[in-house]
Design a protein around this motif. Structure first.
Motif, PDB file in Angstrom:
ATOM      1  N   ALA A 353      50.571 -61.892  36.120  1.00 28.09           N
ATOM      2  CA  ALA A 353      51.586 -61.131  36.854  1.00 28.09           C
ATOM      3  C   ALA A 353      50.880 -60.025  37.624  1.00 28.09           C
ATOM      4  O   ALA A 353      50.491 -59.010  37.044  1.00 28.09           O
ATOM      5  CB  ALA A 353      52.602 -60.554  35.883  1.00 28.09           C
ATOM      6  N   ALA A 354      50.670 -60.259  38.890  1.00 26.55           N
ATOM      7  CA  ALA A 354      49.933 -59.281  39.697  1.00 26.55           C
ATOM      8  C   ALA A 354      50.276 -59.491  41.165  1.00 26.55           C
ATOM      9  O   ALA A 354      50.490 -60.618  41.590  1.00 26.55           O
ATOM     10  CB  ALA A 354      48.433 -59.475  39.500  1.00 26.55           C
ATOM     11  N   SER A 355      50.362 -58.394  41.942  1.00 29.06           N
ATOM     12  CA  SER A 355      50.616 -58.578  43.381  1.00 29.06           C
ATOM     13  C   SER A 355      49.309 -58.516  44.157  1.00 29.06           C
ATOM     14  O   SER A 355      48.398 -57.762  43.821  1.00 29.06           O
ATOM     15  CB  SER A 355      51.601 -57.560  43.943  1.00 29.06           C
ATOM     16  N   ASP A 364      28.166 -61.861  48.486  1.00 33.97           N
ATOM     17  CA  ASP A 364      27.412 -63.025  48.017  1.00 33.97           C
ATOM     18  C   ASP A 364      28.002 -64.361  48.446  1.00 33.97           C
ATOM     19  O   ASP A 364      27.741 -65.385  47.842  1.00 33.97           O
ATOM     20  CB  ASP A 364      27.309 -62.972  46.489  1.00 33.97           C
ATOM     21  N   GLY A 365      28.821 -64.336  49.502  1.00 34.57           N
ATOM     22  CA  GLY A 365      29.402 -65.595  49.981  1.00 34.57           C
ATOM     23  C   GLY A 365      30.638 -65.997  49.209  1.00 34.57           C
ATOM     24  O   GLY A 365      31.306 -66.966  49.549  1.00 34.57           O
ATOM     25  N   ARG A 366      30.952 -65.248  48.146  1.00 33.65           N
ATOM     26  CA  ARG A 366      32.176 -65.551  47.407  1.00 33.65           C
ATOM     27  C   ARG A 366      33.329 -64.754  48.014  1.00 33.65           C
ATOM     28  O   ARG A 366      33.131 -63.918  48.899  1.00 33.65           O
ATOM     29  CB  ARG A 366      32.019 -65.183  45.930  1.00 33.65           C
ATOM     30  N   LEU A 367      34.534 -65.033  47.547  1.00 29.41           N
ATOM     31  CA  LEU A 367      35.716 -64.312  48.002  1.00 29.41           C
ATOM     32  C   LEU A 367      36.097 -63.276  46.954  1.00 29.41           C
ATOM     33  O   LEU A 367      35.868 -63.503  45.767  1.00 29.41           O
ATOM     34  CB  LEU A 367      36.897 -65.271  48.083  1.00 29.41           C
ATOM     35  N   ALA A 368      36.684 -62.195  47.405  1.00 26.83           N
ATOM     36  CA  ALA A 368      37.238 -61.259  46.420  1.00 26.83           C
ATOM     37  C   ALA A 368      38.595 -60.795  46.919  1.00 26.83           C
ATOM     38  O   ALA A 368      38.778 -60.590  48.123  1.00 26.83           O
ATOM     39  CB  ALA A 368      36.297 -60.086  46.237  1.00 26.83           C
ATOM     40  N   ILE A 369      39.541 -60.709  46.014  1.00 29.35           N
ATOM     41  CA  ILE A 369      40.865 -60.207  46.403  1.00 29.35           C
ATOM     42  C   ILE A 369      41.206 -58.984  45.560  1.00 29.35           C
ATOM     43  O   ILE A 369      40.773 -58.866  44.412  1.00 29.35           O
ATOM     44  CB  ILE A 369      41.986 -61.275  46.242  1.00 29.35           C
ATOM     45  N   ARG A 370      41.952 -58.091  46.185  1.00 31.63           N
ATOM     46  CA  ARG A 370      42.408 -56.918  45.448  1.00 31.63           C
ATOM     47  C   ARG A 370      43.831 -57.198  44.966  1.00 31.63           C
ATOM     48  O   ARG A 370      44.662 -57.703  45.729  1.00 31.63           O
ATOM     49  CB  ARG A 370      42.367 -55.678  46.353  1.00 31.63           C
ATOM     50  N   ILE A 371      44.066 -56.907  43.702  1.00 31.46           N
ATOM     51  CA  ILE A 371      45.392 -57.147  43.123  1.00 31.46           C
ATOM     52  C   ILE A 371      45.854 -55.910  42.357  1.00 31.46           C
ATOM     53  O   ILE A 371      45.036 -55.050  42.006  1.00 31.46           O
ATOM     54  CB  ILE A 371      45.378 -58.352  42.141  1.00 31.46           C
ATOM     55  N   ARG A 372      47.170 -55.841  42.142  1.00 31.25           N
ATOM     56  CA  ARG A 372      47.668 -54.810  41.211  1.00 31.25           C
ATOM     57  C   ARG A 372      48.455 -55.521  40.133  1.00 31.25           C
ATOM     58  O   ARG A 372      49.457 -56.181  40.415  1.00 31.25           O
ATOM     59  CB  ARG A 372      48.529 -53.770  41.928  1.00 31.25           C
ATOM     60  N   ARG A 373      47.944 -55.436  38.903  1.00 27.37           N
ATOM     61  CA  ARG A 373      48.624 -56.125  37.797  1.00 27.37           C
ATOM     62  C   ARG A 373      49.924 -55.424  37.490  1.00 27.37           C
ATOM     63  O   ARG A 373      50.031 -54.203  37.612  1.00 27.37           O
ATOM     64  CB  ARG A 373      47.727 -56.164  36.553  1.00 27.37           C
ATOM     65  N   ALA A 377      49.054 -48.960  37.449  1.00 26.51           N
ATOM     66  CA  ALA A 377      49.103 -48.165  38.678  1.00 26.51           C
ATOM     67  C   ALA A 377      47.892 -48.451  39.556  1.00 26.51           C
ATOM     68  O   ALA A 377      47.961 -48.425  40.785  1.00 26.51           O
ATOM     69  CB  ALA A 377      49.160 -46.682  38.326  1.00 26.51           C
ATOM     70  N   GLN A 378      46.759 -48.729  38.923  1.00 29.00           N
ATOM     71  CA  GLN A 378      45.507 -48.941  39.658  1.00 29.00           C
ATOM     72  C   GLN A 378      45.385 -50.386  40.137  1.00 29.00           C
ATOM     73  O   GLN A 378      45.874 -51.290  39.469  1.00 29.00           O
ATOM     74  CB  GLN A 378      44.311 -48.671  38.735  1.00 29.00           C
ATOM     75  N   THR A 379      44.692 -50.533  41.250  1.00 32.24           N
ATOM     76  CA  THR A 379      44.389 -51.898  41.671  1.00 32.24           C
ATOM     77  C   THR A 379      43.025 -52.297  41.104  1.00 32.24           C
ATOM     78  O   THR A 379      42.240 -51.444  40.711  1.00 32.24           O
ATOM     79  CB  THR A 379      44.355 -52.018  43.207  1.00 32.24           C
ATOM     80  N   SER A 380      42.788 -53.599  41.069  1.00 34.19           N
ATOM     81  CA  SER A 380      41.470 -54.079  40.656  1.00 34.19           C
ATOM     82  C   SER A 380      41.120 -55.270  41.540  1.00 34.19           C
ATOM     83  O   SER A 380      41.956 -55.727  42.314  1.00 34.19           O
ATOM     84  CB  SER A 380      41.474 -54.476  39.182  1.00 34.19           C
ATOM     85  N   TRP A 381      39.910 -55.782  41.423  1.00 33.96           N
ATOM     86  CA  TRP A 381      39.598 -56.932  42.250  1.00 33.96           C
ATOM     87  C   TRP A 381      39.123 -58.109  41.408  1.00 33.96           C
ATOM     88  O   TRP A 381      38.650 -57.949  40.291  1.00 33.96           O
ATOM     89  CB  TRP A 381      38.637 -56.582  43.376  1.00 33.96           C
TER      90      TRP A 381
END
Ligand SMILES: Cc1cc2nc3c(=O)[nH]c(=O)nc-3n(C[C@H](O)[C@H](O)[C@H](O)COP(=O)(O)OP(=O)(O)OC[C@H]3O[C@@H](n4cnc5c(N)ncnc54)[C@H](O)[C@@H]3O)c2cc1C
Length: 477
Positions: A353-355, A364-373, A377-381
């Protein structure tokens, strides 16, 4: 007539009785209904795709991308619920869909691949064309995108992206759903550019089979994406993120249940509906009956309840009930649900459950997305090797970056629907303009009427709207 309403003479104008903008399921079914009605008429369906009757949904090529209801529930003939079952029986008997033999159930209980359903729609259209031809009626596919439309009390004028102009006594917006990914808002997040198409098995087969795949959204498009990944040979982890972290339930075939909403018309608000629905489901479970039985009786009333509701009640529904309505009502076909359940059970598919908050640069050629669980209150990636956007549909036409919706808004010919979902229309689909006037020559059907009925997308919704609108356009309703 060879002039547009602004007086611009145009020698290249073609005339027709009805101009249908969009040739997906809605456009094809409306054309078929118009051809079957008495009288002689010319219908032009303007659709950039190469085939009519398919749209996004029924252009599917994978057998695993199936309808979410069985054949008994997906007839396009509002007067014959067995129409698809009959067609499919003949199709299988003639050697089509041999894989269906692996499912030991009656044809009515099969969940047909959507590509095969597209063939069924096309065949019904071809039959209507043959009937229409007997009285001189025709339907023609004009392969182009409509980029502008004008309408007044005399008729409607369309401008196409290839420069053609068309004039009709009536025009119908059957433009379907606009994917959220096409909107500027999502594009600015970079999601669209980085993401794989949920239905593109060949692109997925180029992934490392052990790649970590991130999926945004957990509805039926996510289920299709998981089917695609499996088909493509993917065997790595799948991380699914959605606001509420709910997976669609599996569709079963529940028995009939008393139509409790018909018996109690006093139930109107979302709160009353939820309260009574929960009570009915508890009762069903206590009686040893599937909870899906009472839930399925609600479907027939949802349009009435939504259209009678105040905007405050509609907002309450969207905010508090929608996630559960989506996961309980828009259920997954059994084979796809089995796959998702298996991968979930094996720990290969995780749902969180995260937006989604945006893409992160990655070195490094990978993808990263930022989400908020949810609840944090804090976002993480989170890092992954590939991304699939299955986060849905843009119903707010003000945010759809296509020429026609923008032109219609700029000309004041349409007005956003309730809660800015689709566009406003009367009960029979006549479009309401920015001044609140009901058009006499411009109509809409299917997903653009989301805000008017809430459910205005499924096969059965579209089929009954096509029948009623055709009757209205030819003056027999
Ligand atoms: C992947 C997917 C799976 C689905 N599965 C099911 C299911 O299992 N069961 C169910 O009941 N429903 C399902 N649906 C709902 C489905 O959308 C509807 O049943 C149906 O597709 C709606 O038909 P439509 O013609 O209104 O829209 P669409 O199929 O979206 O077709 C609209 C057409 O309009 C064209 N168009 C748009 N703008 C213009 C323009 N300016 N000029 C010319 N043409 C234009 C587009 O090219 C498109 O082909 C599914 C939907 C999707 C997307």
């Amino acid at each position: 007539m060879s002039q547009t309403p602004n007086g611009r003479a145009n020698g290249a104008t073609r005339d027709a009785d009805v101009l249908i903008v969009g040739g997906g399921l809605s456009g094809a079914l409306l054309a078929a209904q118009l051809l079957r009605l008495p009288g002689r008429r010319q219908v032009l369906v303007i659709e950039p795709r190469s085939e009519l009757g398919r749209g996004e949904a029924y252009s599917a090529v994978e057998l695993g991308h199936t309808l979410n209801g069985n054949a008994a529930r997906m007839s396009v003939d509002p007067d014959n619920a067995d129409d698809l079952t009959q067609w499919l029986s003949d199709y299988i008997a003639a050697g089509g869909w041999p894989e269906s033999e692996q499912q030991p159930v009656p044809v009515s209980e099969l969940f047909p691949p959507r590509g095969i359903f597209g063939l069924y729609v096309q065949q019904r259209l071809a039959e209507a064309q043959a009937i229409g031809a007997l009285q001189g009626s025709t339907v023609e596919h004009v392969r182009a995108e409509v980029v502008d439309l004008q309408a007044d009390a005399e008729g409607a004028w369309l401008s196409l992206d290839d420069g053609q102009q068309l004039r009709g006594a009536f025009a119908v917006l059957a433009t379907g759903m606009f994917p959220a990914a096409r909107t500027p808002q999502t594009e600015s997040s970079g999601l669209n550019a980085a993401a794989l198409d949920p239905w593109d098995v060949s692109a997925m087969s180029r992934l490392d089979p052990q790649a970590t795949v991130l999926i945004i959204g957990s509805g039926l498009t996510m289920v299709d994406a998981v089917v695609s990944l499996e088909q493509a040979g993917h065997r790595g982890p799948i991380e699914v993120f959605s606001r509420h972290g709910l997976l669609p339930h599996v569709r079963r075939q529940p028995p009939a249940w008393v139509d409790f909403l018909a018996q109690d018309p006093g139930i109107r608000s979302p709160r009353q509906l939820l309260h009574e629905l929960r009570r009915q489901c508890r009762q069903a479970l206590a009686d040893g009956v599937d909870w899906q039985a009472p839930l399925d009786t609600v479907r027939a009333h949802i349009g009435r309840l939504w259209s009678q509701a105040t905007d405050v009640q509609r907002r309450q529904f969207v905010r508090h009930v929608r996630p559960w309505w989506e996961s309980h009502h828009h259920r997954s076909p059994p084979l796809s649900a089995e796959l998702v359940a298996r991968l979930h059970g094996e720990g290969r598919l995780r749902i969180q459950a995260a937006s989604f908050k945006g893409l992160e640069p990655s070195a490094d050629g990978r993808l990263a997305i930022r989400i908020r669980r949810r609840g944090e209150a804090q976002t993480s990636w989170v890092a992954g090797d590939a991304l699939i956007n299955s986060s849905g549909i843009e119903y707010d036409w003000r945010r759809v970056a296509r020429p026609l919706p923008q032109q219609l808004l700029a000309r004041g010919l349409i007005k956003p629907g309730p809660l800015a979902l689709g566009i406003r229309a009367d009960a029979g689909g006549a479009v309401v303009d920015a001044e609140g006037q009901v058009a006499s020559r411009l109509f809409a059907m299917g997903p653009p009427l989301r805000g008017m009925w809430w459910e205005s997308t499924a096969v059965t919704d579209v089929a009954s709207q096509a029948k009623a609108l055709a009757a209205r356009l030819v003056g027999v309703a």
